[in-house]
Design an enzyme around this catalytic site. Structure first.
Site, PDB file in Angstrom:
ATOM      1  N   ALA A 489       0.927  -1.099   0.095  1.00  0.00           N
ATOM      2  CA  ALA A 489       0.137   0.068  -0.159  1.00  0.00           C
ATOM      3  C   ALA A 489       0.760   1.353  -0.026  1.00  0.00           C
ATOM      4  O   ALA A 489       1.980   1.364   0.558  1.00  0.00           O
ATOM      5  CB  ALA A 489      -0.825  -0.015   1.283  1.00  0.00           C
ATOM      6  N   SER A 907      -2.730  -4.864  -4.203  1.00  0.00           N
ATOM      7  CA  SER A 907      -1.962  -4.395  -2.957  1.00  0.00           C
ATOM      8  C   SER A 907      -2.748  -4.770  -1.777  1.00  0.00           C
ATOM      9  O   SER A 907      -4.027  -4.983  -1.592  1.00  0.00           O
ATOM     10  CB  SER A 907      -1.954  -2.695  -2.730  1.00  0.00           C
ATOM     11  OG  SER A 907      -1.197  -2.363  -4.031  1.00  0.00           O
ATOM     12  N   CYS A 908      -1.859  -4.920  -0.604  1.00  0.00           N
ATOM     13  CA  CYS A 908      -2.205  -5.192   0.772  1.00  0.00           C
ATOM     14  C   CYS A 908      -1.289  -4.218   1.480  1.00  0.00           C
ATOM     15  O   CYS A 908      -0.495  -3.561   1.056  1.00  0.00           O
ATOM     16  CB  CYS A 908      -2.508  -6.491   1.380  1.00  0.00           C
ATOM     17  SG  CYS A 908      -1.092  -7.524   1.277  1.00  0.00           S
ATOM     18  N   LYS A 909      -1.249  -4.469   2.723  1.00  0.00           N
ATOM     19  CA  LYS A 909      -0.314  -3.718   3.628  1.00  0.00           C
ATOM     20  C   LYS A 909       1.099  -3.938   3.144  1.00  0.00           C
ATOM     21  O   LYS A 909       1.722  -2.955   2.984  1.00  0.00           O
ATOM     22  CB  LYS A 909      -0.572  -4.391   5.018  1.00  0.00           C
ATOM     23  CG  LYS A 909       0.336  -3.618   5.987  1.00  0.00           C
ATOM     24  CD  LYS A 909       0.172  -3.799   7.400  1.00  0.00           C
ATOM     25  CE  LYS A 909       0.284  -5.056   8.061  1.00  0.00           C
ATOM     26  NZ  LYS A 909      -0.028  -5.335   9.537  1.00  0.00           N
ATOM     27  N   THR A 915      -2.197 -10.197  -0.942  1.00  0.00           N
ATOM     28  CA  THR A 915      -2.082  -9.992  -2.275  1.00  0.00           C
ATOM     29  C   THR A 915      -1.789 -11.207  -3.103  1.00  0.00           C
ATOM     30  O   THR A 915      -2.264 -11.364  -4.007  1.00  0.00           O
ATOM     31  CB  THR A 915      -0.726  -9.091  -2.360  1.00  0.00           C
ATOM     32  OG1 THR A 915      -0.946  -7.917  -2.043  1.00  0.00           O
ATOM     33  CG2 THR A 915      -0.348  -8.985  -3.865  1.00  0.00           C
TER      34      THR A 915
END
Length: 990
Positions: A489, A907-909, A915
């Site tokens: 992210a 996206s993720c963290k 993801t």
């Protein structure tokens, strides 16, 4: 080739102790006049086979006068650029030859047994410098795939390449395996509880004489409860030096007792050689499984199917007619895949350290679908932030210069101005420190997820990789490419989220969906920021269109001239409208009063009164009318036409420059008066936004490169991006709870700021092959170097430097346990607002897309299950559906993006765990929708990609352990299709 040597030194070298030699023993040597025998010691040749003692040291093969080492040295063969092959038809059995390219003469040798012949052939094949170099390349590839780090420096790589001296020496890449093997079992016995066994196969190899023990090479996925498992995972061999015809394969079948705890027991195994496989019908061998404890027990059979990489024209590489009598000789040219990263001029310098995994759908040979996953790091990760930081520094300098241009002011305002400038200088010092670190950085080409809060690399995108899926479809073995950019992210982890993210700092969204200024950001400051960005963007556009008009005056292209002039007039009108903002009028009056009170005659002209501003705008409009008439002229070749156009454009440019300076002065004064109280907050806000934009634009440039690499010959696509721009579709799996809410708030603004980015294709120079970034935060231009020959095939407007705009859209659905809490006890308004807003944007792009002629790909079209209009309608319905964790939105948005030739981002963290679930699911859905993957194989392949594929390797590169950072509680909260298989997740540091 002539060679100087010292026979005495070679003789001494030949009789050294055995520990200095790779292999020694007696061989029969044919010393015929047609043979190639470099008799350095001056011995006379004969026409028959003579038994000689032979010793192999490095790339020198010594032979002696007699059949034992007590005799005198007789000669030496230099083993470089040679081929070793088995031959038949000689009077002496177990014969093989050493041949050299470009020379019809060969050296015949023979061993006492077939086993000895194979051992000598393998040892000679490995003895050459190219053999050692190939081993080095292979070991380097293995280390990169396991650690994510290249063990060799650039200087070492160049040194190895320069010393080789092998013209046309083949390089082997993970994307282009030399051999591939598929495995299946049948009639496996039930487990003790009477149920079919859950199994996988481990493959080990051993190539004598250099290997004396088994080396574990690869393994398949786990197949649940099946007596006849057909494994999807392909065992790939990327280096021909890694295997020979006497290479032995050991395949061991394991029964899994507890997948989560890793408990298993060996059922049985088979052992065979490469020769046995390739001499079997269709390169397929079926062997009986043998138990290590009970040889009589029936354990079923195991089948190995082997195939060689093929050239596009010549077909499969293994030829059964000669495989039985030749050593394994892969084709001189391994199949060069049409979209191989290491051979693509757009990608080979941008994406590095490829890791691959391949799968084969169970089917008949004519219908077997081969899927390859490729994951690579991106060289832009640490390069783009340096350029962005330089851009930030230059813009901050210009802002301070603008404040200084206001001249002498009242002491109160002087103090305010100085303090605002000091805050900017503090930011610039931090930018300089970041540049210094990134410039000297030497390490991995991606930022690990565990380093997300690292201050020195806060401008670097997190865990940026290209995930590519290549699908090879029978019967013509057509290739299809699907690219995804996986990236953490866009957020400022180092600044944390106590006050939320950028969106909350700039705006607030009520539960009824109304967006207004945040209490932390006064309305006037938000208006100043918006005015300043729009002003700079429009000013840059005006200058660019003016340049285009002047360049078109000599082309005699009336239609193009009219289009450019129309756009130019539109942009100028927008800029004039901006100058009529009431806030600017009030600021101008206040600034005039301040200048008069200080009686600074030198600065009194810095700001114009309202009558002068109005006259300047009227004069500009008059010139625009004149330019419009000239552009509509049907005879641009008339004498004086070019002079009139040139004069008119110059007049407009002069008026615009005066207006620009006037508005800039007004904005600078408002900032001093209204922004002084909030100067620290403004500086922090700008710093945070710069971090987020740096990460976002790095991903955007990487995505642009991937799309251009697969569509550079597609004229309809090139016309599309020239006319309506390129669609960038970002998928977020962040929740709207706790810190992740702040991350999502950052990411929203980062994606929106990409609207200020334009791409431009420029001829590549020898010294510059990487993208170059210029402009300001409100109008960023990214120059993409393209080879002159390739660029010449592009549409004329792109060759002339036409700016390619981008449309970034973001769809977000949280899927973890935190999203469950947000839905029950928190607030999901932001997620809903994001999806509604971006639905409007993507529908607008779709409307423009449908107006263009139907796109026809340069490659063969894959039939689509639904029309684009149907998918857009379904997406609209999904967005307005209040269903919890409605991942249909993400899947439909991704499909819309692909059908409109957009770039996909997930996206993720940290772009590591959620993801990976998202990307693998999307890959399998593509295979299901476009290649007919059945429902049963869908689930099997989905688990296989998550357990054995490249995304699990991504966790190893980030954490040092091949586990997704989930626990059982989290897994239960995920949508079913986003859950990893047992044994692949556990408690790890994220």
């Amino acid at each position: 080739m002539r060679m100087r040597f010292n026979s005495r030194e070679l003789s001494q070298l030949a009789i050294q102790p055995p520990k200095h030699f790779t292999k020694e023993g007696s061989l029969f040597i044919k010393e015929a006049s047609s043979g190639l025998m470099n008799d350095f010691f001056g011995r006379k040749k004969s026409d028959s086979y003579s038994e000689r003692w032979c010793r192999l040291r490095s790339n020198l093969m010594f032979y002696f006068k007699g059949k034992d080492m007590l005799s005198e040295p007789s000669g030496v063969i230099m083993l470089e650029k040679c081929t070793v092959m088995e031959v038949e038809g000689e009077t002496q059995p177990f014969t093989f030859v050493i041949a050299f390219p470009g020379d019809e003469k060969v050296q015949f040798l023979a061993a006492h047994t077939a086993e000895q012949r194979d051992e000598w052939m393998s040892a000679i094949q490995q003895a050459t410098y190219e053999g050692l170099r190939a081993q080095l390349i292979y070991l380097r590839t293995v280390l990169i795939s396991k650690t994510g780090h290249d063990p060799m420096s650039e200087d070492q790589i160049k040194q190895v390449d320069s010393v080789s001296g092998a013209e046309g020496a083949s390089e082997y890449h993970p994307e282009e395996p030399v051999l591939e093997m598929s495995i299946a079992c049948s009639n496996l016995p039930d487990s003790q509880d009477g149920r079919p066994p859950t199994t996988f196969v481990s493959v080990s190899i051993m190539t004598p004489p250099q290997h004396s023990s088994w080396m574990r090479y690869s393994q398949t996925e786990i197949v649940q409860e099946s007596n006849n498992p057909r494994f999807l995972t392909i065992v790939s061999f990327t280096n021909p030096r890694d295997i020979t015809m006497i290479t032995r394969f050991k395949a061991t079948v394991y029964a899994v007792k507890d997948r989560a705890k890793g408990k298993m027991v060996a059922l049985g195994q088979v052992v065979c050689t490469l020769r046995e496989i390739v001499t079997s019908a269709d390169n397929r061998i079926k062997l009986r499984l043998v138990s290590s404890t009970n040889f009589e027990r029936s354990l079923g059979t195991l089948t190995l199917l082997l195939w060689e990489s093929y050239d596009m024209e010549s077909g499969p590489g293994i030829k059964r007619s000669n495989a039985s009598r030749q050593g394994f000789q892969p084709q001189a040219t391994v199949k060069q895949r049409s979209h191989s990263i290491n051979r693509n001029p757009f990608l080979k310098k941008i994406f590095v350290n490829a890791i691959t995994k391949s799968y084969r759908r169970p089917a008949s040979d004519d219908e077997a679908l081969v899927v390859q996953e490729i994951m690579t790091e991106c060289m832009l990760s640490f390069y783009v932030p340096q350029q962005m930081l330089k851009l930030y520094i230059e813009e901050e300098k210009q802002k301070n210069i603008q404040l200084c241009r206001l001249g002498e002011m009242d002491q109160k305002y002087e103090t305010m101005r100085k303090e605002i400038m000091d805050e900017r200088i503090i930011n610039m010092d931090q930018y300089l420190e970041a540049i210094a670190f990134l410039k000297d950085y030497k390490g991995l080409q991606f930022k690990k997820s565990v380093n997300k809060a690292d201050k020195a690399t806060e401008f670097v995108a997190l865990n940026l990789h290209l995930q590519r899926m290549r699908v090879t479809k029978p019967p013509k073995r057509t290739e299809y490419m699907y690219d995804f950019i996986t990236i953490g992210a866009f957020t400022a982890h180092t600044l944390k989220f106590k006050s939320g993210g950028l969106r909350r700092m700039l705006y607030e969204t009520s539960r009824d969906g109304v967006t207004r200024s945040s209490p932390m950001m006064p309305v006037v400051l938000l208006e100043i920021e918006t005015l300043e960005r729009n002003l700079k963007s429009l000013k840059t556009k005006v200058e660019w269109y003016a340049t285009q008009i002047k360049s078109f005056m000599n082309t005699q292209m009336a239609e193009s001239q009219q289009d450019i002039s129309k756009n130019y007039i539109t942009v100028v009108v927008e800029l004039i409208s901006l100058c009529e903002n009431p806030l600017l009028s009030e600021a101008a009056a206040s600034l005039l009063n301040e200048e008069t009170s200080t009686q600074d005659t030198k600065q009194c002209d810095a700001t114009m009164n309202s009558s002068l501003v109005n006259k300047l705008m009227e004069d500009t409009r008059d010139e625009l009318i004149k330019l419009n008439k000239l552009a509509q002229s049907t005879s641009p070749e008339e004498q004086g036409w070019q002079t009139d156009v040139h004069h008119t454009v110059n007049c407009i440019a002069d008026y615009i420059e005066q207006l620009y300076q006037h508005v800039s002065n007004c904005l600078a004064f408002i900032l001093i008066r209204e922004g002084h109280e909030h100067r620290s907050m403004l500086a922090t806000l700008q710093y945070r936004r710069d971090i987020v934009l740096s990460q976002a634009i790095t991903g955007a440039i990487a995505g642009f490169y991937t799309k251009l690499s697969t569509h550079s010959t597609d004229q309809k696509f090139l016309q599309q991006i020239s006319k309506i721009g390129l669609l960038l579709q970002f998928e977020s799996l962040l929740s709207t709870y706790s810190d992740e809410m702040g991350m999502l708030e950052d990411m929203v603004v980062g994606v929106e700021d990409l609207n200020n980015v334009r791409f431009r294709l420029v001829p590549a120079s020898e010294s510059e092959s990487m993208p170059v970034i210029s402009g300001t935060r409100s109008h960023i231009v990214v120059d993409i170097p393209i080879g002159q020959i390739v660029l010449s095939r592009f549409p004329q407007e792109l060759q002339r430097g036409h700016h390619i705009k981008i449309l970034p859209v973001l769809f977000s659905i949280g899927i973890n346990e935190q999203q469950t809490l947000a839905e029950k006890f928190g607030d999901t308004a932001l997620q809903e607002q994001i999806n509604r807003d971006n639905l409007v944007l993507i529908r607008g792009y779709w409307e423009q897309f449908t107006k263009l002629s139907q796109r026809r790909s340069a490659t063969v079209e894959v039939p689509r299950t639904d029309s684009l209009e149907v998918v857009v309608t379904r997406l609209q319905e999904a967005v307005h559906n209040k269903k919890p964790k409605n991942v249909d939105i993400l899947q439909l948005a991704a499909e819309v993006c692909r059908q409109m030739n957009g770039v996909r981002f997930t996206s993720c963290k940290s772009a590591k765990d959620r993801t990976s679930m998202g990307v693998t699911l999307e890959q399998c859905m593509i295979l299901q929708q476009q290649f007919g993957l059945d429902a049963r194989t869908f689930g099997h392949l989905l688990d296989t990609m998550r357990s054995e594929g490249t995304r699990r390797t991504n966790t190893m590169k980030n954490l040092g352990i091949k586990k997704y950072a989930f626990n059982s509680f989290q897994i239960m909260s995920f949508p079913k299709l986003y859950r990893p298989p047992d044994g692949t997740y556990g408690k790890t540091q994220t």
